[in-house]
Structures are given as C-alpha cells and as structure tokens.
Design a protein around this motif. Structure first.
Motif, PDB file in Angstrom:
ATOM      1  N   ARG A 168     -11.543 -33.022  11.904  1.00  0.00           N
ATOM      2  CA  ARG A 168     -11.840 -34.413  12.253  1.00  0.00           C
ATOM      3  C   ARG A 168     -12.241 -35.166  10.995  1.00  0.00           C
ATOM      4  N   PHE A 169     -11.997 -36.479  11.042  1.00  0.00           N
ATOM      5  CA  PHE A 169     -12.524 -37.376  10.020  1.00  0.00           C
ATOM      6  C   PHE A 169     -13.483 -38.269  10.781  1.00  0.00           C
ATOM      7  N   PHE A 226      -5.733 -33.330  14.384  1.00  0.00           N
ATOM      8  CA  PHE A 226      -6.618 -34.120  13.532  1.00  0.00           C
ATOM      9  C   PHE A 226      -7.215 -35.227  14.404  1.00  0.00           C
ATOM     10  N   ILE A 227      -8.537 -35.219  14.494  1.00  0.00           N
ATOM     11  CA  ILE A 227      -9.220 -36.202  15.347  1.00  0.00           C
ATOM     12  C   ILE A 227      -9.869 -37.271  14.474  1.00  0.00           C
ATOM     13  N   LEU A 228      -9.688 -38.516  14.861  1.00  0.00           N
ATOM     14  CA  LEU A 228     -10.440 -39.595  14.212  1.00  0.00           C
ATOM     15  C   LEU A 228     -11.671 -39.832  15.070  1.00  0.00           C
ATOM     16  N   ARG A 229     -12.820 -39.524  14.519  1.00  0.00           N
ATOM     17  CA  ARG A 229     -14.064 -39.670  15.282  1.00  0.00           C
ATOM     18  C   ARG A 229     -14.887 -40.799  14.690  1.00  0.00           C
ATOM     19  N   LEU A 230     -15.199 -41.771  15.516  1.00  0.00           N
ATOM     20  CA  LEU A 230     -15.996 -42.894  15.018  1.00  0.00           C
ATOM     21  C   LEU A 230     -17.466 -42.620  15.309  1.00  0.00           C
ATOM     22  N   ASP A 231     -18.232 -42.436  14.246  1.00  0.00           N
ATOM     23  CA  ASP A 231     -19.664 -42.150  14.367  1.00  0.00           C
ATOM     24  C   ASP A 231     -20.419 -43.465  14.535  1.00  0.00           C
ATOM     25  N   ASP A 232     -20.408 -43.953  15.769  1.00  0.00           N
ATOM     26  CA  ASP A 232     -20.919 -45.313  16.009  1.00  0.00           C
ATOM     27  C   ASP A 232     -22.169 -45.321  16.876  1.00  0.00           C
ATOM     28  N   THR A 233     -23.088 -44.386  16.602  1.00  0.00           N
ATOM     29  CA  THR A 233     -24.309 -44.364  17.424  1.00  0.00           C
ATOM     30  C   THR A 233     -25.330 -45.406  16.970  1.00  0.00           C
ATOM     31  N   ASP A 234     -25.092 -46.020  15.820  1.00  0.00           N
ATOM     32  CA  ASP A 234     -26.011 -47.067  15.367  1.00  0.00           C
ATOM     33  C   ASP A 234     -25.473 -48.418  15.853  1.00  0.00           C
ATOM     34  N   VAL A 242     -23.067 -32.395  15.662  1.00  0.00           N
ATOM     35  CA  VAL A 242     -23.057 -30.989  16.067  1.00  0.00           C
ATOM     36  C   VAL A 242     -22.487 -30.834  17.488  1.00  0.00           C
ATOM     37  N   VAL A 243     -22.922 -31.713  18.377  1.00  0.00           N
ATOM     38  CA  VAL A 243     -22.436 -31.627  19.762  1.00  0.00           C
ATOM     39  C   VAL A 243     -20.923 -31.857  19.788  1.00  0.00           C
ATOM     40  N   ASP A 244     -20.482 -32.853  19.057  1.00  0.00           N
ATOM     41  CA  ASP A 244     -19.041 -33.145  19.030  1.00  0.00           C
ATOM     42  C   ASP A 244     -18.254 -31.998  18.407  1.00  0.00           C
ATOM     43  N   ASP A 245     -18.718 -31.533  17.264  1.00  0.00           N
ATOM     44  CA  ASP A 245     -17.981 -30.460  16.587  1.00  0.00           C
ATOM     45  C   ASP A 245     -17.861 -29.252  17.505  1.00  0.00           C
ATOM     46  N   THR A 246     -18.938 -28.948  18.223  1.00  0.00           N
ATOM     47  CA  THR A 246     -18.931 -27.787  19.109  1.00  0.00           C
ATOM     48  C   THR A 246     -18.031 -28.029  20.321  1.00  0.00           C
ATOM     49  N   GLU A 247     -18.241 -29.154  20.984  1.00  0.00           N
ATOM     50  CA  GLU A 247     -17.504 -29.388  22.242  1.00  0.00           C
ATOM     51  C   GLU A 247     -16.031 -29.704  22.002  1.00  0.00           C
ATOM     52  N   MET A 248     -15.722 -30.231  20.846  1.00  0.00           N
ATOM     53  CA  MET A 248     -14.312 -30.564  20.572  1.00  0.00           C
ATOM     54  C   MET A 248     -13.580 -29.419  19.881  1.00  0.00           C
ATOM     55  N   GLY A 249     -14.272 -28.319  19.722  1.00  0.00           N
ATOM     56  CA  GLY A 249     -13.618 -27.142  19.144  1.00  0.00           C
ATOM     57  C   GLY A 249     -13.174 -27.342  17.709  1.00  0.00           C
ATOM     58  N   ILE A 250     -13.972 -28.076  16.949  1.00  0.00           N
ATOM     59  CA  ILE A 250     -13.623 -28.299  15.531  1.00  0.00           C
ATOM     60  C   ILE A 250     -13.720 -26.961  14.799  1.00  0.00           C
ATOM     61  N   GLY A 297     -23.009 -22.677  20.166  1.00  0.00           N
ATOM     62  CA  GLY A 297     -21.655 -23.072  19.739  1.00  0.00           C
ATOM     63  C   GLY A 297     -21.137 -22.169  18.632  1.00  0.00           C
ATOM     64  N   LYS A 298     -19.868 -22.396  18.288  1.00  0.00           N
ATOM     65  CA  LYS A 298     -19.254 -21.611  17.223  1.00  0.00           C
ATOM     66  C   LYS A 298     -19.324 -22.440  15.928  1.00  0.00           C
TER      67      LYS A 298
END
Ligand code: GLU
Length: 439
Positions: free
Chosen positions: A5-6, A36-44, A187-195, A220-221
């Motif tokens: 992911r990016f 390849f996942i485009l992940r937008l880190d938009d929690t702010d 961490v949650v995303d990386d784990t649940e999305m199987g990165i 998680g792994k």
C-alpha cells in the motif's frame, strides 16, 4: 499474494520524497503480480482535504502508477475502536492525563538529568479515584503499553534492525479529543487488509518497532518492513524545506516527463544505474529492493531534464501530434517538424520556440565580425518557398561569393537563420522555413 500500500495523508501535494515510497510499493506489488492499495490516511479531520486526495490521485495517474483499490481511514473508525477495545481487554492500553505542557516539563527534567526523554508511565500508578478526578477536569488520552524488550526485524533495506522498547515512549494511539492516531489506524489496516510488504521512509523506523508490538498484541501477522533513505539536496542539505517546490505537479508544470521522473526515482540510491527506461514494465523488471542503500540519497531536480529530453527523442509523432497541431503547424508539415525538432528540445514546451522561428522568421544571431558576411548572405537568399535543396544551393553560392568555407561559412548562416548556435540539420530546417529571418 503480495499486497502493498501507499498511504499518504491528504494534507498536501505529493512531492519527490513521497513518490519514492509510492513507487517502491507499486513496483513490489506489480513485480509479484500482487495488489497495490492506495490508502488515504485521513484521520485528521482538520488537515485532511478532499482536494488533496484528488490531487494525489491525479498525480499518481499522471505517472501511470495505477492502484487496485482505494481505502480511506476515515471510513474505518469503527475498526480502530474495536482494536482499541481489544487492546484494553488485553491490558495493553492505558489512559493517561498529562497535558502537553506537563509532558514537556517531564521531558526537560529528564534531559537535564541526562536521561532519555521517555514517558515515565506515571499514569499506570493512578488509583481509580485519581483517574475519576482527572477525568472530571480533562479528557484522557490512550497509550499502548510496550513490552520492554528488544524489538527485532530483518529490514528489506537496512538488514537486521533492532530497537530497545524501553528507549521509546509508550505510543499515544488515541488523543484526548478521541482522534485515532496514525499508528493504531495503520496497524489495524495493515493487518486487516493483509498487507505483506511495507516500504516507507527511514523516519518511520521507530514507529515500525512499536507497530510490530501492536500487531502482535492484536494477533496480526507482521509484514516485511523496509525503510528507504531520505532524500537530500545535491549538496547533501536537508530537502524537507524545499519539498514544497518539488511537488510532482510543479515538476509536471516544468515539463518533466513521467518516464523521466520514474526512471530516476526508481533507481536513485541503488547500485543500479539511472538510465532512461522505455516503459513501466522495464522499471519493474529491473527493480531490486536489496540493491538500495541506507545512506541519504542525493536528489537534483536538474537531472530530470536530460532524461526528459532523451525520452522526447524517442517519441513517435502520435505522442505529440495534438500539441504540434495546437501550435498551428499545418498537418502536412507535422511529421517533418517533429523530426526536425525532437532532438533539439528539452521539454515539450520548447517546440513553440522552434515553430515561432520557422513560421515568423528568426531574429538572427550575428557576431560583430560576421555582420558584413551575414548581410551579404541574407541578400542572396532565394525566394520562398524553400525546399530540401535550398540550403545546399544557397551555401554553395555564398561560398563562391565570399570565399568562406567550413565552420566559418556554416555557423554564421545557422545563427542567422535559426537565431541559435545549436539546432537541427540545416537542410531540413530550411526546407520547413515559412518566413525569412526578421532582419
Ligand atoms: N501516512 C503516513 C505517512 O505519510 C504513512 C506511513 C506509512 O507508510 O505507514 O507518513
């Protein structure tokens, strides 16, 4: 399956620094036939803006770095809350109440005493009564309780890496106002999305150590981590201040070609040579993460222009036909025009200058000692239209009339007809001239 992911935060435009991260993760996925996942880190919510998210997609599309799907962290807040509950139940999450000022004071005291500024875990010894009293006056934030052991991993670039968890503060994962912070969400995303593979800048090495413990706590792994070096300017100076001016959209505006930019960024800092590659596939095929080094990588935006020029030389007319037509070049001249200028431009925008000279006539460039000679020669120019023989016939006549030959003959004539000291084959150029020099 390999999944990478990016994960940019949509709080600004992409620049050469984040391009490297995007490109490495994209190449790893594509080389392995993975995703390849485009992940937008938009929690702010304050700093994240939809227009930046759009701009990030636009810039990646310009470069041809396609993604298989987009994920947005703001739509996964329930997943982060569930993970927080899990950590709480496992006794790995605790509430702390220090204000930023109090934390700052603690850090200063520790530093004065020559100790590392690591959070002292004072919150762990608060009684229920003390917590209730604090909660009444301020909201608490939540920290992950690190296991004080050495955290080790084999980094894809740095090799064997380890960090003593006791030298790191228990990371805050949820702020006092309830905002979930990057470390937990990631961490949650990386784990649940199987990165399976994460490449990011070496400024994330300490995060990686704490994230490994959080991933393990959540069951998680742990993905393969690799940390690429950070870019510096050509003299080794910090690039961070200049990144604003190295936004991908600014480079595009300056005429840098996608394959030129990718060719540089996909190999810079590795033991492989930087060469212009002719396709995305070629970039992917030759990419080896282990060939990259840990030392800071020097980046000079000027290196993009020779690569851009070389890329343009290779393009067929089709690739530039619209721009050539937009300049006003008649369709029947387009192919010849392109063949004449392609090796004499650095960016596409340079075509305009050549068409101006061809269609309106050049402002002759005349050295003082050649003034008389050039005036004589221009007086001998045949009438328009010129053809493929015009240059040969004219220069032969000028030679006879003046006695000049070789460079002394041809160079002043080139400068007079083109207004420049360097350029295309003159016979081809002259056959395309629609106007005589403006003199
Ligand atoms: N949003 C984070 C950043 O841009 C992502 C880091 C990561 O790849 O985990 O720094």
């Amino acid at each position: 399956m390999t999944v990478t992911r990016f994960a940019p935060s949509p709080t600004g435009y992409l620049h050469v620094g984040n391009l490297r991260t995007a490109l490495f993760n994209w190449m790893i996925a594509r080389k392995a036939g993975g995703q390849f996942i485009l992940r937008l880190d938009d929690t702010d919510p304050e700093r994240s803006k939809p227009e930046f998210a759009d701009a990030i997609k636009e810039d990646l599309e310009w470069l041809g770095l396609t993604w298989d799907r987009v994920e947005t962290q703001s739509s996964r807040l329930d997943r982060y809350a569930a993970a927080a509950d899990d950590l709480r139940e496992k006794g790995r999450f605790y509430e702390a109440f220090e204000t930023p000022t109090e934390l700052d004071l603690k850090r200063k005291k520790q530093l004065n005493m020559g100790k590392p500024p690591v959070y002292d875990r004072a919150a762990l010894s608060l009684s229920d009564g003390e917590k209730a009293a604090l909660r009444a006056e301020r909201s608490g934030h939540w920290r992950f309780l690190l296991d004080h052991e050495r955290i080790e991993w084999v980094d894809g670039i740095l090799g064997e890496t380890s960090i003593d968890a006791a030298s790191v503060s228990d990371p805050v994962l949820i702020r006092g106002d309830g905002q979930v912070l990057y470390t937990l969400a990631s961490v949650v995303d990386d784990t649940e999305m199987g990165i399976t593979d994460v490449v990011r800048g070496s400024d994330h090495v300490t995060n990686t150590a704490t994230q490994i413990q959080i991933i393990e706590a959540l069951g998680g792994k742990v993905p393969n981590f690799a940390h690429h070096s950070l870019l510096t300017g050509p003299q080794g100076e910090a690039l961070s201040k200049r990144l604003g001016t190295l936004a991908l959209r600014d480079l595009r505006e300056k005429g840098v070609e996608p394959l030129a930019l990718l060719s540089l960024m996909a190999r810079l800092g590795s033991s492989d040579p930087v060469e212009l590659r002719s396709s995305h596939q070629e970039l992917i095929d030759g990419f080896e993460l282990t060939h990259f080094g840990a030392a800071p990588t020097k980046f000079d935006a000027e290196d993009l222009f020779p690569l851009t020029a070389r890329h343009l030389h290779t393009l067929p007319l089709d690739a530039v036909a619209d721009e050539i037509a937009a300049l006003g070049v008649p369709a029947e001249l387009a192919e010849r025009f392109w063949n004449v200028v392609r090796e004499n431009i650095t960016t596409r925008a340079d075509m305009a200058g050549w068409w101006d000279v061809l269609s309106n006539g050049a402002e002759p460039l005349v050295d003082a000692e050649d003034a008389e000679f050039v005036a004589t020669a221009l007086g001998m120019l045949p009438d328009l239209p010129f053809d493929g023989n015009s240059w040969g016939a004219w220069t032969a006549a000028v030679k006879d009339a003046t006695g000049r030959k070789g460079k002394g003959l041809f160079m002043p004539l080139r400068k007079a007809l083109t207004g420049r000291a360097r350029g295309p084959e003159m016979a081809d150029f002259m056959s395309l001239m629609q106007a005589k020099p403006r003199a």
